[in-house]
Design a protein around this motif. Sequence first.
Motif, PDB file in Angstrom:
ATOM      1  N   VAL A 299       0.847  -1.188   0.000  1.00  0.00           N
ATOM      2  CA  VAL A 299       0.000   0.000   0.000  1.00  0.00           C
ATOM      3  C   VAL A 299       0.884   1.240   0.000  1.00  0.00           C
ATOM      4  CG1 VAL A 299      -1.731   1.326   1.284  1.00  0.00           C
ATOM      5  CG2 VAL A 299      -1.883  -1.172   1.209  1.00  0.00           C
ATOM      6  N   ASP A 300       0.589   2.193  -0.888  1.00  0.00           N
ATOM      7  CA  ASP A 300       1.302   3.473  -0.939  1.00  0.00           C
ATOM      8  C   ASP A 300       0.302   4.595  -0.691  1.00  0.00           C
ATOM      9  OD1 ASP A 300       3.731   2.229  -1.667  1.00  0.00           O
ATOM     10  OD2 ASP A 300       3.151   2.236  -3.784  1.00  0.00           O
ATOM     11  N   ALA A 301       0.727   5.613   0.069  1.00  0.00           N
ATOM     12  CA  ALA A 301      -0.129   6.769   0.347  1.00  0.00           C
ATOM     13  C   ALA A 301       0.684   8.045   0.171  1.00  0.00           C
ATOM     14  CB  ALA A 301      -0.698   6.690   1.759  1.00  0.00           C
ATOM     15  N   TRP A 315      -3.258   1.100  11.053  1.00  0.00           N
ATOM     16  CA  TRP A 315      -2.824  -0.180  11.631  1.00  0.00           C
ATOM     17  C   TRP A 315      -2.246  -1.022  10.502  1.00  0.00           C
ATOM     18  CZ3 TRP A 315      -3.415  -5.393  11.165  1.00  0.00           C
ATOM     19  CH2 TRP A 315      -3.177  -6.202  12.288  1.00  0.00           C
ATOM     20  N   LEU A 316      -0.970  -1.392  10.638  1.00  0.00           N
ATOM     21  CA  LEU A 316      -0.266  -2.116   9.577  1.00  0.00           C
ATOM     22  C   LEU A 316       0.358  -3.382  10.135  1.00  0.00           C
ATOM     23  CD1 LEU A 316       1.672   0.930   8.037  1.00  0.00           C
ATOM     24  CD2 LEU A 316      -0.611   0.115   7.415  1.00  0.00           C
ATOM     25  N   ARG A 317       0.198  -4.456   9.388  1.00  0.00           N
ATOM     26  CA  ARG A 317       0.850  -5.707   9.770  1.00  0.00           C
ATOM     27  C   ARG A 317       1.586  -6.258   8.542  1.00  0.00           C
ATOM     28  NH1 ARG A 317      -2.732 -10.168  12.441  1.00  0.00           N
ATOM     29  NH2 ARG A 317      -2.003  -9.166  14.362  1.00  0.00           N
ATOM     30  N   GLY A 318       2.896  -6.458   8.709  1.00  0.00           N
ATOM     31  CA  GLY A 318       3.680  -7.031   7.630  1.00  0.00           C
ATOM     32  C   GLY A 318       3.563  -6.212   6.356  1.00  0.00           C
ATOM     33  N   GLY A 319       3.842  -6.848   5.213  1.00  0.00           N
ATOM     34  CA  GLY A 319       3.675  -6.205   3.924  1.00  0.00           C
ATOM     35  C   GLY A 319       4.677  -5.098   3.665  1.00  0.00           C
ATOM     36  N   GLU A 320       4.365  -4.263   2.667  1.00  0.00           N
ATOM     37  CA  GLU A 320       5.237  -3.158   2.268  1.00  0.00           C
ATOM     38  C   GLU A 320       4.392  -1.896   2.166  1.00  0.00           C
ATOM     39  OE1 GLU A 320       7.968  -1.965  -1.581  1.00  0.00           O
ATOM     40  OE2 GLU A 320       7.968  -4.065  -0.893  1.00  0.00           O
ATOM     41  N   HIS A 321       4.756  -0.883   2.936  1.00  0.00           N
ATOM     42  CA  HIS A 321       3.950   0.329   3.018  1.00  0.00           C
ATOM     43  C   HIS A 321       4.837   1.556   2.877  1.00  0.00           C
ATOM     44  CE1 HIS A 321       1.601  -2.784   5.149  1.00  0.00           C
ATOM     45  NE2 HIS A 321       0.565  -2.176   4.600  1.00  0.00           N
ATOM     46  N   ASN A 322       4.338   2.542   2.117  1.00  0.00           N
ATOM     47  CA  ASN A 322       5.091   3.763   1.881  1.00  0.00           C
ATOM     48  C   ASN A 322       4.152   4.955   2.056  1.00  0.00           C
ATOM     49  OD1 ASN A 322       7.283   5.385   1.075  1.00  0.00           O
ATOM     50  ND2 ASN A 322       6.530   5.432  -1.026  1.00  0.00           N
ATOM     51  N   PHE A 323       4.453   5.824   3.016  1.00  0.00           N
ATOM     52  CA  PHE A 323       3.641   7.004   3.298  1.00  0.00           C
ATOM     53  C   PHE A 323       4.503   8.247   3.113  1.00  0.00           C
ATOM     54  CE2 PHE A 323       1.433   3.606   5.307  1.00  0.00           C
ATOM     55  CZ  PHE A 323       0.089   3.975   5.413  1.00  0.00           C
ATOM     56  N   VAL A 324       4.095   9.128   2.197  1.00  0.00           N
ATOM     57  CA  VAL A 324       4.832  10.362   1.916  1.00  0.00           C
ATOM     58  C   VAL A 324       3.881  11.547   2.075  1.00  0.00           C
ATOM     59  CG1 VAL A 324       6.206  11.629   0.227  1.00  0.00           C
ATOM     60  CG2 VAL A 324       6.290   9.122   0.258  1.00  0.00           C
ATOM     61  N   ASP A 363       8.060   2.824   5.142  1.00  0.00           N
ATOM     62  CA  ASP A 363       8.758   4.108   5.123  1.00  0.00           C
ATOM     63  C   ASP A 363       7.743   5.221   5.321  1.00  0.00           C
ATOM     64  OD1 ASP A 363      11.748   3.730   4.227  1.00  0.00           O
ATOM     65  OD2 ASP A 363      10.579   2.365   2.968  1.00  0.00           O
ATOM     66  N   PHE A 364       8.109   6.189   6.170  1.00  0.00           N
ATOM     67  CA  PHE A 364       7.270   7.350   6.450  1.00  0.00           C
ATOM     68  C   PHE A 364       8.144   8.586   6.266  1.00  0.00           C
ATOM     69  CE2 PHE A 364       5.972   3.693   8.880  1.00  0.00           C
ATOM     70  CZ  PHE A 364       4.612   3.598   8.637  1.00  0.00           C
ATOM     71  N   SER A 365       7.791   9.438   5.293  1.00  0.00           N
ATOM     72  CA  SER A 365       8.632  10.587   4.953  1.00  0.00           C
ATOM     73  C   SER A 365       7.796  11.863   4.946  1.00  0.00           C
ATOM     74  CB  SER A 365       9.266  10.395   3.572  1.00  0.00           C
ATOM     75  OG  SER A 365       9.985   9.180   3.506  1.00  0.00           O
ATOM     76  N   ASN A 366       8.328  12.927   5.558  1.00  0.00           N
ATOM     77  CA  ASN A 366       7.649  14.230   5.626  1.00  0.00           C
ATOM     78  C   ASN A 366       6.228  14.107   6.170  1.00  0.00           C
ATOM     79  OD1 ASN A 366       9.941  15.338   4.515  1.00  0.00           O
ATOM     80  ND2 ASN A 366       9.003  15.948   2.574  1.00  0.00           N
ATOM     81  N   CYS A 367       6.086  13.344   7.238  1.00  0.00           N
ATOM     82  CA  CYS A 367       4.761  13.071   7.807  1.00  0.00           C
ATOM     83  C   CYS A 367       4.577  13.730   9.172  1.00  0.00           C
ATOM     84  CB  CYS A 367       4.545  11.557   7.941  1.00  0.00           C
ATOM     85  SG  CYS A 367       4.437  10.680   6.359  1.00  0.00           S
ATOM     86  N   ILE A 368       3.326  13.764   9.630  1.00  0.00           N
ATOM     87  CA  ILE A 368       2.972  14.196  10.988  1.00  0.00           C
ATOM     88  C   ILE A 368       2.196  13.068  11.640  1.00  0.00           C
ATOM     89  CG2 ILE A 368       1.619  15.803  12.385  1.00  0.00           C
ATOM     90  CD1 ILE A 368       2.027  17.912  10.220  1.00  0.00           C
ATOM     91  N   ASP A 383      16.722  -3.828  13.759  1.00  0.00           N
ATOM     92  CA  ASP A 383      16.592  -5.048  12.950  1.00  0.00           C
ATOM     93  C   ASP A 383      15.267  -5.127  12.205  1.00  0.00           C
ATOM     94  OD1 ASP A 383      19.115  -5.935  13.786  1.00  0.00           O
ATOM     95  OD2 ASP A 383      18.251  -6.953  15.536  1.00  0.00           O
ATOM     96  N   THR A 384      14.593  -3.985  12.032  1.00  0.00           N
ATOM     97  CA  THR A 384      13.386  -3.962  11.208  1.00  0.00           C
ATOM     98  C   THR A 384      13.660  -3.147   9.950  1.00  0.00           C
ATOM     99  OG1 THR A 384      12.409  -1.904  12.057  1.00  0.00           O
ATOM    100  CG2 THR A 384      12.017  -3.926  13.329  1.00  0.00           C
ATOM    101  N   ASN A 385      12.737  -3.201   9.008  1.00  0.00           N
ATOM    102  CA  ASN A 385      12.804  -2.384   7.797  1.00  0.00           C
ATOM    103  C   ASN A 385      11.803  -1.237   7.872  1.00  0.00           C
ATOM    104  OD1 ASN A 385      14.820  -3.806   6.321  1.00  0.00           O
ATOM    105  ND2 ASN A 385      13.333  -5.417   5.882  1.00  0.00           N
ATOM    106  N   VAL A 386      11.702  -0.625   9.033  1.00  0.00           N
ATOM    107  CA  VAL A 386      10.793   0.494   9.262  1.00  0.00           C
ATOM    108  C   VAL A 386      11.615   1.755   9.488  1.00  0.00           C
ATOM    109  CG1 VAL A 386       8.981   1.437  10.744  1.00  0.00           C
ATOM    110  CG2 VAL A 386       9.035  -1.013  10.256  1.00  0.00           C
ATOM    111  N   TYR A 387      11.331   2.829   8.718  1.00  0.00           N
ATOM    112  CA  TYR A 387      12.105   4.063   8.797  1.00  0.00           C
ATOM    113  C   TYR A 387      11.156   5.265   8.794  1.00  0.00           C
ATOM    114  CZ  TYR A 387      16.006   1.030   7.612  1.00  0.00           C
ATOM    115  OH  TYR A 387      16.939   0.011   7.625  1.00  0.00           O
TER     116      TYR A 387
END
Length: 468
Positions: A299-301, A315-324, A363-368, A383-387
């Motif tokens: 999911v991308d937002a 609420w996110l579980r697993g998968g690949e998510h990108n929020f900008v 990934d969460f970029s330029n967010c509030i 050790d996660t892929n969450v940034y």
Amino acid sequence: MKTMRILFFFFISLIVSALWQGCISDDFTDSPSDLLTFSTDTLRFDTVFTDLGTPTARLKVFNKASKAVNISSIRMRSDDGIFSMNVDGQSGKVFENVEIRANDSIFVFVECLIEENEDPRPFKVEGMLDFITNGVTQTVTLEAYGQNVRRLRGVTLDSDVTFTDEMPYVVFDTLRVAEGATLTLSPGTKLLFHDKGMLQVDGRLLALGEPGKMVALRGDRLDDVLPDTGYEILAGQWQGVRFGAGSFDNRMEYVEMQSTVEGVVVDSCGVTDRNKLTLINSWLHNSQGNVLRSEHSKVDAYGCCFSDGGEAVVWLRGGEHNFVQCTMANYYLFAISPESILTLSYLTREESSGITNPLMKADFSNCIIYGITSPITPGDLKDTNVYLRNVLLGVDGSDDEHFISCLWGENPEFETVRDEYIFNYRLKEDSPAISAGNPEYVTPECLFDMDGVDRLEWGNPALGAYAR
């Protein structure tokens, strides 16, 4: 004994005096100058769907005279049968000899039912409610705007269909998009859901609004729940939107969605090399549960506002998510969420042993991320892929390899005023989020915000969904 007799006559005199005063106060005035007053001179209904009727509107009628008044007639006039009223528990078009005691009031309840016609545009209807007292006629205007709608009951779309903004659609149960079919919502389309209504997408949804003509997904109550406060403040009016496990390549662009039970739900598919849902410049608002829930999906937002949930807003579980350039905020009215605004349920390497779903990548970029509950799930992201990059968080903390150039412990200064039911997540002029973003993260999808404003007009972008 003499004292008892004196007290007896004293109490009798009080009773007689009270009865006498009561008789005086119940005398009826016949003066034409003793006029009624009303809670409003125009009783307005919000948009009324044809053949569906309305909730009851209330008119309060006051007698401010020192004597009782007798309203010789309360009568509907020139309404073509559209309006009906109830006085003292009785329904009718005409009432006679209605009494109001001195300095008292009564309620008149009015309903509206407009017959269906061929006009796709809202049309105005009016009526008059006449009150005749002591030979004087006073009139309250009744006003409504009728709207023809397309009614959808038990509909499954098994081929490609486009809905337009010609007139609203009212969904009474579940509108289902079957596998292999695409539902396209054109700019300005309104999908209004009755109680327990929902949109189930097993095929594909393309909700394609544009600035100034957003696609609306909301409940079908268009009246006010409080004076000057619409029903949109109440969550739980309809179920929400659910994307089935086999649904891919969905898009929600310039969509305003609100007042649901469970918001947008993206069912688990365990596939991250194919996009399941893309959200662009949309506002998902006010859910009893999550506003957005996604499991093991991609999911991308971009440029979206997710706000106000009884549980986690996102609420996110697993998968690949990108929020900008997204805002995640929680000022929910009816409960304090037990979950963080952004709740991440990701698998650590140890926990993933024997499980085919990959580790969460987010990934969460330029967010509030801000509100009346904690912003993000407590825990160590090591050790996660969450940034999180250039994200405003309303708690104290410090940067590390997963929190990069973040604003800690800051208030974004939203225009929201929760106690006055104002939910506006644009930024005040003194917001620390202004110019705090990194322009490198601004993608073509969110160069312009949902108001059509260029994020880079002032140099560095503001954080969150809105350019200002």
